[in-house]
Design a protein around this motif. Structure first.
Motif, PDB file in Angstrom:
ATOM      1  N   GLY A  88      -4.108   3.171  -3.419  1.00 56.30           N
ATOM      2  CA  GLY A  88      -4.667   3.273  -2.085  1.00 56.30           C
ATOM      3  C   GLY A  88      -4.023   2.327  -1.089  1.00 56.30           C
ATOM      4  O   GLY A  88      -3.146   1.524  -1.421  1.00 56.30           O
ATOM      5  N   PHE A  89      -4.490   2.442   0.151  1.00 53.72           N
ATOM      6  CA  PHE A  89      -4.005   1.613   1.258  1.00 53.72           C
ATOM      7  C   PHE A  89      -5.204   1.074   2.024  1.00 53.72           C
ATOM      8  O   PHE A  89      -6.144   1.815   2.329  1.00 53.72           O
ATOM      9  CB  PHE A  89      -3.113   2.423   2.199  1.00 53.72           C
ATOM     10  CG  PHE A  89      -2.645   1.667   3.421  1.00 53.72           C
ATOM     11  CD1 PHE A  89      -1.522   0.872   3.366  1.00 53.72           C
ATOM     12  CD2 PHE A  89      -3.348   1.752   4.626  1.00 53.72           C
ATOM     13  CE1 PHE A  89      -1.084   0.165   4.491  1.00 53.72           C
ATOM     14  CE2 PHE A  89      -2.930   1.050   5.744  1.00 53.72           C
ATOM     15  CZ  PHE A  89      -1.793   0.254   5.675  1.00 53.72           C
ATOM     16  N   ILE A  90      -5.172  -0.223   2.331  1.00 51.55           N
ATOM     17  CA  ILE A  90      -6.198  -0.853   3.158  1.00 51.55           C
ATOM     18  C   ILE A  90      -5.498  -1.467   4.363  1.00 51.55           C
ATOM     19  O   ILE A  90      -4.594  -2.299   4.212  1.00 51.55           O
ATOM     20  CB  ILE A  90      -6.954  -1.948   2.378  1.00 51.55           C
ATOM     21  CG1 ILE A  90      -7.775  -1.318   1.242  1.00 51.55           C
ATOM     22  CG2 ILE A  90      -7.872  -2.732   3.301  1.00 51.55           C
ATOM     23  CD1 ILE A  90      -8.469  -2.334   0.360  1.00 51.55           C
TER      24      ILE A  90
ATOM     25  N   MET B 195     -12.109  -3.365   0.501  1.00 46.23           N
ATOM     26  CA  MET B 195     -11.865  -3.126  -0.924  1.00 46.23           C
ATOM     27  C   MET B 195     -13.142  -2.612  -1.589  1.00 46.23           C
ATOM     28  O   MET B 195     -13.111  -1.641  -2.355  1.00 46.23           O
ATOM     29  CB  MET B 195     -11.395  -4.406  -1.608  1.00 46.23           C
ATOM     30  CG  MET B 195     -11.311  -4.292  -3.139  1.00 46.23           C
ATOM     31  SD  MET B 195     -10.164  -3.019  -3.707  1.00 46.23           S
ATOM     32  CE  MET B 195      -8.670  -3.985  -3.852  1.00 46.23           C
TER      33      MET B 195
ATOM     34  N   LEU C  68     -13.808   1.017  -0.393  1.00 42.49           N
ATOM     35  CA  LEU C  68     -12.885   1.991  -0.968  1.00 42.49           C
ATOM     36  C   LEU C  68     -13.210   2.242  -2.441  1.00 42.49           C
ATOM     37  O   LEU C  68     -13.173   3.386  -2.914  1.00 42.49           O
ATOM     38  CB  LEU C  68     -11.438   1.506  -0.811  1.00 42.49           C
ATOM     39  CG  LEU C  68     -10.332   2.477  -1.241  1.00 42.49           C
ATOM     40  CD1 LEU C  68     -10.487   3.819  -0.522  1.00 42.49           C
ATOM     41  CD2 LEU C  68      -8.958   1.883  -0.968  1.00 42.49           C
TER      42      LEU C  68
ATOM     43  N   LEU D  50      -9.945   4.171  -8.230  1.00 40.96           N
ATOM     44  CA  LEU D  50      -8.868   3.408  -7.594  1.00 40.96           C
ATOM     45  C   LEU D  50      -8.312   2.365  -8.568  1.00 40.96           C
ATOM     46  O   LEU D  50      -9.075   1.625  -9.194  1.00 40.96           O
ATOM     47  CB  LEU D  50      -9.419   2.697  -6.348  1.00 40.96           C
ATOM     48  CG  LEU D  50      -8.467   1.755  -5.599  1.00 40.96           C
ATOM     49  CD1 LEU D  50      -7.472   2.568  -4.775  1.00 40.96           C
ATOM     50  CD2 LEU D  50      -9.270   0.816  -4.686  1.00 40.96           C
TER      51      LEU D  50
ATOM     52  N   VAL E 282      -3.911  -1.149  -4.690  1.00 40.35           N
ATOM     53  CA  VAL E 282      -3.914  -1.050  -3.231  1.00 40.35           C
ATOM     54  C   VAL E 282      -2.743  -1.822  -2.637  1.00 40.35           C
ATOM     55  O   VAL E 282      -2.340  -2.863  -3.147  1.00 40.35           O
ATOM     56  CB  VAL E 282      -5.216  -1.585  -2.588  1.00 40.35           C
ATOM     57  CG1 VAL E 282      -6.401  -0.714  -2.940  1.00 40.35           C
ATOM     58  CG2 VAL E 282      -5.466  -3.030  -2.977  1.00 40.35           C
TER      59      VAL E 282
ATOM     60  N   CYS F 186      -2.044  -3.603   0.956  1.00 38.68           N
ATOM     61  CA  CYS F 186      -2.727  -4.055   2.166  1.00 38.68           C
ATOM     62  C   CYS F 186      -1.696  -4.299   3.252  1.00 38.68           C
ATOM     63  O   CYS F 186      -0.596  -4.780   2.970  1.00 38.68           O
ATOM     64  CB  CYS F 186      -3.518  -5.331   1.887  1.00 38.68           C
ATOM     65  SG  CYS F 186      -4.758  -5.134   0.590  1.00 38.68           S
TER      66      CYS F 186
END
Length: 343
Positions: A188-190, A236, A239, A246, A249, A251
């Motif tokens: 994922g992406f934050i 976090m 998500l 997940l 990630v 960030c």
């Protein structure tokens, strides 16, 4: 062929050509010989002697109706990323007649446009502006500015004048490929604030995941809020609540990455075995964290130093042949993504 300035008088570009180096290297050697190797310095000195080159003084370059101000416009005066670059600019300008005048656009395009208008009204010797995403009016003012302009912190094939930085897109892409290569699958992406540079990181990251067959848009979470460690921890948690599967990630900066780490630690989640984390910029805290955090390292001090070198060369009468200087980046792999790759 470009004409020489000064009725046949040798220029810094002539010296650079004879010594087979860049004009920036010649300028740096003249200003501070200790910063270059002995062999390189001797080669440049030999070229200077052969051409009977006499450097222009910065004082005479400034002896006009123009002020000795170098206007510097950045989006934040508290962000450590820009603090490193500003420190370099001050270090390089300090021994010269030039003086730095700072402007803080606060990530607001209209404010950046206003500051550019004010600074140009003061007839500066040069301008340094963060990024390449100015408004149409701001870009027009910079293109018509009667002084050197250096855009910093990124690269683009179409700069206003000169540019030094790195590719945020490629940095993000490298982050995505790294997580996939380490065996993470639901990546994922934050991201917070999401200024244009952060968006390019996200776009590059998504492309890296697509290349690896791991792209899932549902694992991307962004906000317009200002980034912070607290926000990184909160996102976090949000998500993971949305997608318990997940397992890694990226960030958009190191504050968010450190916050994501804290969030995992509070929740009893093992990093890197259960979740991998990678940040961007590689601030000092990334190596000091436990576990240490992987990040995309950028040389922000060198960006500031090179920007001033480019300005000096332009004020000497010769703009650098290389209008866009790509200093690149380095993926600094640490414990937070050290999970052994799994099939």
């Amino acid at each position: 062929m470009r004409k020489r300035k000064g009725a046949g008088r040798p220029t810094i570009a002539d010296v650079a050509k004879k010594a087979e180096v860049s004009t920036i290297t010649v300028s740096r050697t003249l200003r501070d010989p200790a910063k270059v190797s002995t062999a390189l310095r001797e080669r440049i000195e030999a070229a200077i002697a052969a051409l009977d080159y006499v450097p222009h003084s910065h004082a005479s370059a400034l002896a006009s109706s123009r002020s000795n101000i170098v206007g510097v416009i950045v989006p934040s005066l508290t962000n450590n990323v820009f603090a490193d670059t500003l420190r370099a600019i001050y270090d390089e300008v300090d021994p010269s007649p030039l003086q730095v005048q700072l402007g803080n656009s606060r990530y607001v395009a209209a404010e950046e446009e206003r500051l550019i208008r004010i600074f140009l009204g003061q007839r500066p010797s040069a301008l340094i502006v963060a990024g390449g995403d100015q408004t149409k009016a701001a870009r027009a003012m910079l293109e018509n500015a009667d002084c050197p302009v250096v855009q910093i912190m990124e690269v683009d094939p179409d700069p206003v004048d000169m540019m030094v930085g790195f590719s945020h897109y490629e940095g993000g892409r490298a982050a995505g490929m790294h997580l996939a290569q380490q065996g993470y699958r639901r990546i994922g992406f934050i991201g917070a604030r999401m200024d244009p540079r952060s968006r390019r990181r996200m776009e590059g990251f998504a492309e890296g995941l697509r290349t690896a067959g791991r792209h899932d848009p549902d694992l991307f979470m962004i906000t317009t809020q200002s980034s912070s460690m607290t926000l990184g921890s909160e996102l976090m948690g949000q998500l993971r609540a949305r997608r318990p599967d997940l397992d890694a990630v990226f960030c958009n900066n190191d504050d968010m990455a450190l916050g994501a780490l804290f969030g995992c630690q509070h929740a009893g989640i093992s990093v890197p075995e259960e979740i991998g984390i990678i940040g961007f910029n590689d601030l000092e805290m990334m190596a000091a964290a436990c576990p240490s955090l992987t990040s995309i390292r950028t040389d922000r001090y060198e960006i500031g130093r090179t920007a001033v070198d480019m300005i000096r060369a332009a004020l000497e009468g010769e703009r650098p042949d290389q209008k866009v200087v790509d200093l690149g980046f380095e993926l600094q792999a640490r414990q937070s993504t050290a999970r052994k790759a799994r099939r």
